[in-house]
Every structure is written in C-alpha cells, then in structure tokens.
Motif scaffolding. Structure first.
Motif, PDB file in Angstrom:
ATOM      1  N   GLU A 134      54.028  46.109  33.159  1.00 20.98           N
ATOM      2  CA  GLU A 134      53.687  47.578  32.763  1.00 20.98           C
ATOM      3  C   GLU A 134      52.371  47.572  32.187  1.00 20.98           C
ATOM      4  OE1 GLU A 134      57.215  48.364  30.647  1.00 20.98           O
ATOM      5  OE2 GLU A 134      58.671  48.977  32.402  1.00 20.98           O
ATOM      6  N   THR A 191      47.441  51.371  31.513  1.00 23.10           N
ATOM      7  CA  THR A 191      46.645  51.632  32.519  1.00 23.10           C
ATOM      8  C   THR A 191      46.314  53.478  32.341  1.00 23.10           C
ATOM      9  OG1 THR A 191      48.685  52.530  33.617  1.00 23.10           O
ATOM     10  CG2 THR A 191      47.425  50.453  34.481  1.00 23.10           C
ATOM     11  N   ARG A 211      40.350  52.588  43.973  1.00 28.28           N
ATOM     12  CA  ARG A 211      41.829  52.398  43.509  1.00 28.28           C
ATOM     13  C   ARG A 211      42.648  52.845  44.768  1.00 28.28           C
ATOM     14  NH1 ARG A 211      43.198  55.398  39.065  1.00 28.28           N
ATOM     15  NH2 ARG A 211      45.112  54.123  39.216  1.00 28.28           N
ATOM     16  N   SER A 248      45.242  50.382  47.344  1.00 30.02           N
ATOM     17  CA  SER A 248      46.468  50.511  46.986  1.00 30.02           C
ATOM     18  C   SER A 248      47.543  49.960  47.923  1.00 30.02           C
ATOM     19  CB  SER A 248      46.728  52.192  46.622  1.00 30.02           C
ATOM     20  OG  SER A 248      46.677  52.756  47.889  1.00 30.02           O
ATOM     21  N   LYS A 298      50.965  49.994  45.573  1.00 31.66           N
ATOM     22  CA  LYS A 298      50.698  49.712  44.122  1.00 31.66           C
ATOM     23  C   LYS A 298      49.354  50.173  43.960  1.00 31.66           C
ATOM     24  CE  LYS A 298      53.335  48.102  41.591  1.00 31.66           C
ATOM     25  NZ  LYS A 298      54.338  48.602  40.538  1.00 31.66           N
ATOM     26  N   VAL A 299      49.167  50.978  43.189  1.00 29.78           N
ATOM     27  CA  VAL A 299      47.670  51.451  42.678  1.00 29.78           C
ATOM     28  C   VAL A 299      47.052  50.545  41.870  1.00 29.78           C
ATOM     29  CG1 VAL A 299      46.067  53.225  42.014  1.00 29.78           C
ATOM     30  CG2 VAL A 299      48.485  53.970  43.255  1.00 29.78           C
ATOM     31  N   PRO A 300      46.143  49.848  41.949  1.00 24.72           N
ATOM     32  CA  PRO A 300      45.568  48.898  41.036  1.00 24.72           C
ATOM     33  C   PRO A 300      44.892  49.633  39.892  1.00 24.72           C
ATOM     34  CG  PRO A 300      43.898  49.472  43.039  1.00 24.72           C
ATOM     35  CD  PRO A 300      45.234  50.016  43.278  1.00 24.72           C
ATOM     36  N   ILE A 301      44.516  48.684  38.756  1.00 24.92           N
ATOM     37  CA  ILE A 301      43.866  49.428  37.649  1.00 24.92           C
ATOM     38  C   ILE A 301      42.203  49.664  38.163  1.00 24.92           C
ATOM     39  CG2 ILE A 301      43.216  49.125  35.364  1.00 24.92           C
ATOM     40  CD1 ILE A 301      45.768  47.147  35.179  1.00 24.92           C
ATOM     41  N   ASN A 340      49.340  45.192  43.596  1.00 27.82           N
ATOM     42  CA  ASN A 340      50.027  45.334  42.354  1.00 27.82           C
ATOM     43  C   ASN A 340      49.203  46.329  41.504  1.00 27.82           C
ATOM     44  OD1 ASN A 340      51.737  44.461  40.519  1.00 27.82           O
ATOM     45  ND2 ASN A 340      51.511  42.344  41.329  1.00 27.82           N
ATOM     46  N   THR A 341      49.666  46.645  40.504  1.00 30.46           N
ATOM     47  CA  THR A 341      49.115  47.442  39.391  1.00 30.46           C
ATOM     48  C   THR A 341      48.308  46.438  38.435  1.00 30.46           C
ATOM     49  OG1 THR A 341      50.936  49.070  39.515  1.00 30.46           O
ATOM     50  CG2 THR A 341      49.472  49.081  37.556  1.00 30.46           C
ATOM     51  N   ASP A 375      58.621  50.712  45.672  1.00 33.99           N
ATOM     52  CA  ASP A 375      57.178  50.984  45.899  1.00 33.99           C
ATOM     53  C   ASP A 375      56.966  50.892  47.245  1.00 33.99           C
ATOM     54  OD1 ASP A 375      56.486  50.513  42.925  1.00 33.99           O
ATOM     55  OD2 ASP A 375      56.794  48.549  43.019  1.00 33.99           O
TER      56      ASP A 375
END
Length: 955
Positions: A5, A8, A35, A39, A47-50, A90-91, A509
């Motif tokens: 977590e 973000t 992003r 994703s 999973k939306v990346p930073i 991954n996030t 996800d």
C-alpha cells in the motif's frame, strides 16, 4: 503503511517524480497516459503503476532506486511486458528497460558467451551470435520482442528447450542492484546467509522439488550453494534489478528441417513424445485442432493451416544438421519411426519460407486463442503447467476432466516434448460467480498437476496467477525458505511485492472484472465482437507483437517513433483505460488518447498481424465518430475526408478547366494557401487530377449500358474515386484485359463510392449514407449475382469488410460478390501463360488493406502466369495510408515509414525492374518521393498480353 500500500497520493507522486527527474538521465513519466499503458501485461491482471522510469544506464538504475528508497515505494523492473502470469504489473515505480539499456556489450565466441544489458531483445542477441555459428537457445514465441532481462525474470524457455534448456540453463553471470543499493556480482563469493539457508534446507529441496526439466515455479533454491546466478533466475524482479547479464551461447545447426506429424488427437500426440525424444530433436511442439479452428475464425484470409497434414493433433519436430540433406534425413527418420505410434500422416519441410509459415501457426497460438471459433472470449491463467513428459498424455486427459467438471473449455498447444501445456480457457471473468468458478478451477488444476509430479508453471512463472497456489506444490518449510531467500536480498519487501511469496490473491486485480462502464451505442457494427465496442477493446491481451522492429505491416508508427503510445498495444491500453475512467478520465474527449490515435495510419496491419485481430483502424474510426459528434471537425476531415464529393464536382468540369486547376496547384503561394485551409501537410504536393475521368470516356462509349456477348459472363467494374479521377488508364487497361478473357465489363449508371474516406475520418453517418446510396445503385447487378470487380485495394477491402460494419443489417452487403482484379485473372492462369511471351521483373508493394482484408495469393499466381519475376517486399505500410500522410503534422512519420524498406528497395533496384503498387496511396508516396513511376497490375497484364495501347497520360 505496508509495501503493498505505497504512498500514491497526487502530491506524493508529484514529489517522487520531481526527485527522480533530478537524478535520472532517462525518461521519467508519471502522466496518466504512461501509467495507463503500463497498467497491464499479457495476463489477466491490472495494477496501475505509480510511474514509469526508463533508465539510460546502471547509474540511472542506482539513482532511481535511491529515490524510491527515500520515498519508500516499491519497484518493478520490467522488460517487454509480455508476461502472462501478471508479474509485470504492480502499484510500483516501473523500471522499463526496452528503450535504452539494450546494448550487447560483448560476444566471446571462444567462451560461447555474451554479456548484455537487460533490455536486449532475444532475437537481437541471436542475430548478433549468428555470424559466429552460435545462437541463444531459449526462444519463447515472443522472441522478436521479449528482453533478456525479462527472460531471466521469468526463466523463459521456448520451443528449443528440449535441446538447449531454459534461461536458467543458459545464464552464466548476473550483475544486479538490490533495493537497498547493494551491488551483486554473482562471480563473487556466495553470501553467508545463503550458505546458511542451504545448509538448513538443502536436503528438503532435494526431496520435494519435482524432477522435471520444466519446473519454473518458486525460487531456484536447488542451485544453492554452487551457482548464485542460476538461483536468481526466475525470481520475477522480486530480489534485485539486473543491470547486465552474461549468457551462454550454443552452436546453431547450419541447416534445419521440420517434420509435422499428424495424429488422431492431441492425446495420441502427447502419449508418444517419449518416442520422439529418443531421436534427440531440437524441438517437440504440439497443437490441438481447436487452435486451427480459432485461426480460421480469426483470420479467414490466411490459408497457412492447409499445409498441415490431416489430423486432430500435431507434433512439430525440428531437426538440425550440417546441411539440408542431413537435417531432412533426420526429420524423415522421425516421421518413419512414428508410424507404429498412431501417426496419420507426416510432412517434412526444409524450405525456410514454408517452415516459417508453419511455425507462425504455433507461435501465434497464445494470441489466436483469446477468441474462440464462435467469437467467445478465452483467457490465460492456467497457462503453462508442466509434468514429466512420460506422464503428459495421462495429465492431458485428467486436465480435460477438470475442465469438464467446472464447465469450461480450452484449446491446447505447447511444448509437448517437455510435458508443458499452454491453454486458453473460456473463463467468465466479468461476473462474481464466474470469478468464483475461476478460483475453484485454478485450485483443482493445481492439485491435478501436482498429483502428476508436475510444476504449476513450466515457463511463464508464478506471478499474480499462481503464487498463491505454491503451498499446494511445496510443503510449508520450503515456502518458508522461499520467504527467507527473498528476505536476504529484499528485507524491505519492496521489489515487486505480491509475487512468489506473501502473494496476492489470484482472483484480485482481474483486469476484465474491474470492468468498463457502458460506452453507449457504437457508431460501427463491431460484428465480430457481438456489437460491443467494449468487447472489442478487451481483445488486446498485451502479447506485444506490435512492438517489433520488422516483418509484416503492424505497426508503422511504432516502428517510426519507438514510442509505446504509438503501438497497437499502447493505443488499445489507452482506449481500455479511457473506457474504465479511473486513470484516463476524459472519455472520448481525452487528449492523451487523441494524441496516441493521431499517428495511427489506419493501415489495418494489426487486423491481420495481431494474433487476436485488434483492428485499431476501426477503433480510431469509432473514437473520432464519438469525439466529434455534433462538433466542428479538423479541416482535413472536410477536405480529404470528403474527397469523393469534391472530385465529383471536379469531374463535371471540362478537361481544360481541370488542366488549369492542376497548373494552379503548382503555384506555390496558392498551393500553400489551399493546403493550409485543407489541413494538408505543407511538404506534400497536391496530386494531379486527370483531365478526363475513366467513367466520362467509358460512358461516351456507352459501356455501362451495352450488354455485349460475354462467353465468360458479366462483370461490374467498381469505378473508385482514386482510379477514376487520378489514374484512369488503369481502368482502361483492366477493361481491355478482362474483355480479352471473354468477360462483359459494365459500369454503374452513376457515381458510386464505398465511403472509405468518410469512414477513416470518423464520419460514420456520412459513410453509411454514401455506401447505402451506392449499393442501391448497383442493386440490379448484386441481385443477379454479377461479380463486382475492384481495382483500388482500399476501396475493394472496404466493400468486402468495412461494409458490414457500416451496414450490418443491409441484405445487399451480404449479397455482394466482391473480387479483386487479380482474383478474376487467377481463374485463368493457364490461358495467361499460353498468351504471354517473354517476362519481366518487378518489386511489389502490397497495399496494407489488401494485406489485411484481401490477401495476395491471387496476385502472386497471376504475376507468375504473366511471366513476372516478382519480389513482394516485406516493407510494411508505404506511410501515406490514405489521408494520413497528407495531414498536417504527419509528414515526418509518413516518410519514416516509407524509408524503412520501401524507398531504399526501389532506389537500389535495377532500372528495368518495374514497381507494382496497386494502391493509389502507395503510388502517390513513390511518385512524391521522386522514385520511378509505379504501375498497377492491370497495366502489367495489359503489356504482357499485348493489349497496352498508347493511352493519353493521366493528369
């Protein structure tokens, strides 16, 4: 706050991006478009990346890790994003190695090794090794775009693993950086913590790891304490970031042959792989008949499947030798040896082109099977489990029982010689009951493969799809050892968390379940996606065939720019996320999506080259239709989008007036003004218009009304705008040839148009009206079954395929019998051969729409019959692509596409070599590039048959 977590928030992400931009020399992209594009990979997961960082070198990697460490955010090293298990999403901050760190640093032929950066593409390494008689053994079906770093991460294998093993078997040394910035060189002494781990767990590893060549699941603790590099292979980016790797090269046989063995079923093929293994071939690949059914449904133009021997299951067995004779003899010996083992029939090939065509069926399997023959959707998930090959037939039967028990269907292909099965399954990932069924199936399938002594993954790794299932394969103390192993490298759990250990749930996800809101009624029919634009957007699974550097047509703008957003996959991702609305929030008015689609040439190359048939030309049309609904459009939509309408007006002018217009178009100030008003690129010339159209002169001869005796029947010639107004002599040549073959050629009584220019600019309503009016005009011919012959490939393709998207419920569309000029002539090749004396040489530029929708087999047969020694260029799109290359802002990309292959090939061709280009766009690009005058096949046919009259010049 846990590693799963990360911070973000908008402010935190902006601060992180700013800090990265200060220290990283490569690109730092935290915008919504990037992003969105990163994703997903080729799995079911999202999973939306930073953000995305593209390091230029190891120093950039070190600097990026330091910043991420300071901000306490996870990191995901990623290659081409073709992973099927979900380990490449991954996030996290994604370190993308495809753009810069892609150099081959050294090849040592003596040691048979190569030292490379992680972004080197598999085929790039193989090509560099080839002059030394060497190759890199592992070759996944994504070999022309997957990276060595990604292959190390997944422990990738490929079709030659029977001979040369997995990536782990071909890794000599790794140089890497941990999240904490510690440098790793696997040539150094083994860390004490790893030695201690081995001391405690080594005997249990020997007891519990399955004994098979294709074990990819879990960490390679069996490589301790002797080989740290091999222990790190297959770690899916969870341990460290590879900055350089030394890989083993193997001797490549000078010649190869391929035996394709047909069996009654895939079961019988699987039962007998051990017999084939005794002959030590290079590959033993398998396919089920369902794959061929899916191929035929997805790509009706393709006929490659006809080369297969009869059967319901096949083995591809490749052999090598010092020369073709030796390789072929080995393949023939295998085919002969299999006769007592259920072989129905076999073929043996040693021709490189025919072998490549056969291999394409197998290599495209992963993509082809995402759409079942009835148009249903199928997905990865249980993708590549492996069992000992001697138990493969038994496992296959048990696996089918698991499918049946859960009400699912799947189609097989895979590395049968290694007991590795690939399958796409018709999971329902849209509903909660469907996702529950997906979980139950995955758990039962895991138990079945373990019961057969197998591995949950035999090639693609565990990722988000199978990590949760590892306790079903390994006992608790081994799972604990996996966690300890990761902790030695990554005690903060910041390297790609959620994979292999402390796993994410396999039903979280899911990209499809996260869903898309309703997009409203689409403008196009999307007949192959059951009328749903959203369903069409789910086609792209990210296998990434569009991000290759050569071969086929897809994707010209990516090849010109190298930017993911200008690939078919990048655009599909943006459209999917646009529909989802979480990251790309502007809907059809989103400028990021519009910018990405702006450089789509609408060439339709993806429609054929993409294994799942993503049709970005149609998606672009739909986007433009929705974006500009009831709004002012770009100038080019009114000028070039309505070109047939303007040409119809010009066609009413006397010849002298048209000649005057052409002269005015050469006056630079006037031309510049016209181009500025029309949204035309200032670098482009305005093509000259013919003083008289073909239809004007033909109607003067009453061609459209005079029904002459025609021993071979009537034909209706489709007088498209481009031929009629710019190159009318092509139509004259075509009529002369067709009439000489005994056909009665007729014309519609008034102007007709397929609506293509309106379609390509998103003016779907106008295109529909134009096409409906034209169909009403030719209805008497259509209703009588008279073939409609097209000369311009784009217009012919529009009638054959686009018409059903514009008018899906129109009976005349279904009744249309549309033929190309070559398809008519191909019915008379024997007669053509008899009438032709002499020959010619030619380069051939296939129009993209012909490539995608019409095929070229008839053209090849006709050229051979006419005595033309033809080289059909593998040049991709010419770059002009209808209105695209004429639009302001597109000239540079347009010419870059042409300069890749087409223009250099034409420039270097001998003076007596003709250039055949049936498409008006292709001919215009060649003319404006200053090369020799291109010709249509109709002109070549007329010349070869002695029918070529001295016609007035066009324009």
């Amino acid at each position: 706050m846990t590693a799963l977590e990360p911070t973000t928030t908008t402010d935190a992400a902006a601060a992180l991006a700013a800090d990265l931009q200060r220290v990283v020399g490569g690109e730092v992209r935290f915008d919504p478009a990037h992003r969105a594009m990163w994703s997903a990979d080729a799995s079911n997961y999202r999973k939306v990346p930073i953000g995305v960082v593209r390091p230029r070198d190891a120093a950039d990697v070190e600097a990026a890790l330091a910043v991420c460490r300071e901000h306490q955010v996870p990191v995901l090293p990623r290659g081409a994003g073709t992973s099927i298990a979900g380990q490449a999403v991954n996030t996290a901050v994604v370190l993308d190695f495809t753009r810069h760190m892609n150099r081959i640093l050294e090849i040592d032929p003596e040691a048979r090794t190569a030292r490379v950066e992680p972004g080197v593409i598999c085929d790039q390494l193989r090509d560099a090794a080839a002059p030394h008689g060497l190759t890199f053994g592992p070759d996944p079906s994504t070999h022309n775009r997957c990276t060595i770093g990604g292959m190390i991460g997944n422990n990738a294998c490929g079709s030659h693993s029977v001979a040369w093993g997995k990536t782990v078997d071909n890794t000599v040394r790794l140089e890497a950086l941990t999240y904490r910035g510690e440098r790793i060189d696997t040539r150094d002494a083994m860390p004490a913590a790893l030695l201690a781990l081995h001391e405690r767990i080594g005997p249990r590893i020997a007891e519990t790891f399955p004994d098979l060549t294709r074990r990819v699941s879990g960490y390679n603790l069996d490589q301790l304490p002797h080989d740290l590099a091999k222990a790190m292979v297959g770690s899916e980016g969870t341990l460290a970031v590879t900055t350089a790797a030394t890989m083993r090269l193997v001797e490549s046989p000078p010649a190869r042959a391929l035996a394709v063995l047909g069996f009654e079923s895939a079961y019988v093929a699987a039962d007998n792989v051990m017999v084939v293994r005794e002959h030590a071939p290079l590959t033993i690949e398998g396919m089920d008949s369902g794959l061929i059914a899916a191929l035929r449904a997805q790509d009706p133009v393709s006929t490659s499947w006809r080369a297969l021997p009869p059967g319901g299951g096949w083995l591809y067995v490749e052999t090598g030798g010092a020369d073709k004779a030796e390789a072929r003899a080995k393949a023939q010996a295998i085919a002969a040896a299999m006769k007592p083992y259920g072989l129905t029939e076999a073929i043996v090939e040693d021709d490189a082109a025919r072998m490549k065509a056969l291999w394409r069926i197998r290599e495209d399997g992963a993509g082809i099977l995402t759409r079942s023959p009835d148009g249903g959707e199928a997905w990865p998930g249980w993708e590549d489990a492996a069992v000992p090959p001697e138990r493969f037939g038994s496992y296959l039967r048990e696996f089918d029982r698991v499918l049946e028990r859960h009400g699912r269907k799947g189609v097989y292909y895979g590395h049968f010689g290694d007991g590795c099965l690939h399958v796409r399954i018709d999971f329902d990932l849209l509903t909660e009951p469907g996702v529950a069924n997906f979980r139950a199936f995955m758990e039962d399938a895991a138990d079945a493969v373990v019961a057969h002594g197998g591995s949950l993954s035999g090639e693609h790794g565990d990722g988000r799809a199978r990590s949760e299932l590892l306790p079903r394969m390994y006992p608790p103390d081994v799972i604990a050892a996996f966690e300890e192993f990761k902790g030695i490298f990554d005690p903060d759990d910041r390297m790609n968390p959620g994979c292999i250990v402390r796993s994410a749930r396999l039903d979280e996800d899911l990209r499809i379940f996260m869903g898309m809101p309703a997009l409203g009624t689409p403008a196009l029919g999307f007949t192959h996606d059951r009328g749903e634009f959203g369903r069409a957007l789910r086609r792209c699974l990210g296998v990434g065939k569009c991000v290759t550097s050569h071969g086929g047509v897809m994707c010209p703008s990516y090849r010109a720019t190298g930017d993911e957003q200008h690939s078919t996959r990048g655009r599909a991702r943006l459209l999917f996320e646009m529909a989802n609305g979480e990251v790309v929030t502007g809907g059809f008015q989103d400028d990021d999506v519009a910018d990405a689609l702006d450089l789509c040439l609408s060439c339709k190359g993806c429609k054929t080259d993409c294994p799942v048939g993503v049709d970005m030309a149609a998606y672009k049309t739909e986007f433009l239709a929705q974006r500009y609904r009831n709004k002012l459009r770009p100038a080019s939509h009114y000028s070039m989008g309505a070109l047939p309408r303007w040409m119809r007006l010009v066609g009413k002018l006397p010849a002298s007036a048209v000649t005057g217009l052409n002269a005015l178009a050469r006056v630079k100030p006037l031309a510049a003004l016209a181009k500025r008003v029309g949204g035309i690129a200032p670098e482009r010339e305005i093509p000259a218009i013919a003083p008289e159209t073909f239809t004007t002169t033909a109607r003067a001869r009453a061609l459209e009304t005079a029904v002459r005796p025609a021993p071979r029947g009537r034909l209706l010639l489709w007088p498209d705008t481009f031929t009629d107004h710019f190159d009318p002599s092509i139509a004259e040549d075509a009529v002369a040839v067709l009439e000489s073959l005994g056909y009665g050629v007729e014309l519609p009584p008034r102007t007709v148009c397929c609506g293509l220019t309106w379609t390509s600019t998103g003016q779907v309503g106008a295109a529909r009206r134009v096409l409906r009016r034209s169909l009403r005009t030719i209805a008497p011919w259509v209703e009588q079954g008279v073939p409609v012959v097209g000369l311009e490939p784009s217009c012919t393709a529009a009638l054959r395929t686009d018409a059903e998207e514009l008018l899906p419920d129109e009976p005349l569309v279904a009744a249309l019998d549309v033929r190309t000029f070559a398809e008519l002539l191909a019915e008379h090749t024997d007669e053509l051969r008899e009438r032709v004396s002499g020959g010619a040489r030619a380069l051939v530029q296939l129009h993209c729409h012909q490539y995608a929708d019409l095929g070229s087999e008839a053209d090849r047969a006709v050229m051979a019959a006419l005595g033309i020694e033809a080289e059909v260029l593998d040049s991709g799109c010419c770059g002009l692509a209808g209105n695209f290359g004429f639009e302001k802002g597109h000239y540079e990309v347009s010419m870059a596409a042409a300069e890749r292959v087409l223009l250099p090939a034409v420039r270097t061709a001998d003076p007596d070599v003709a250039v055949i280009a049936d498409g008006f766009s292709c001919r215009t690009q060649l003319r404006q590039a200053g090369t020799r005058e291109p010709v249509h096949l109709a002109r070549m046919a007329a010349q070869a048959l002695g029918l070529r009259a001295e016609l007035r010049p066009d324009g």
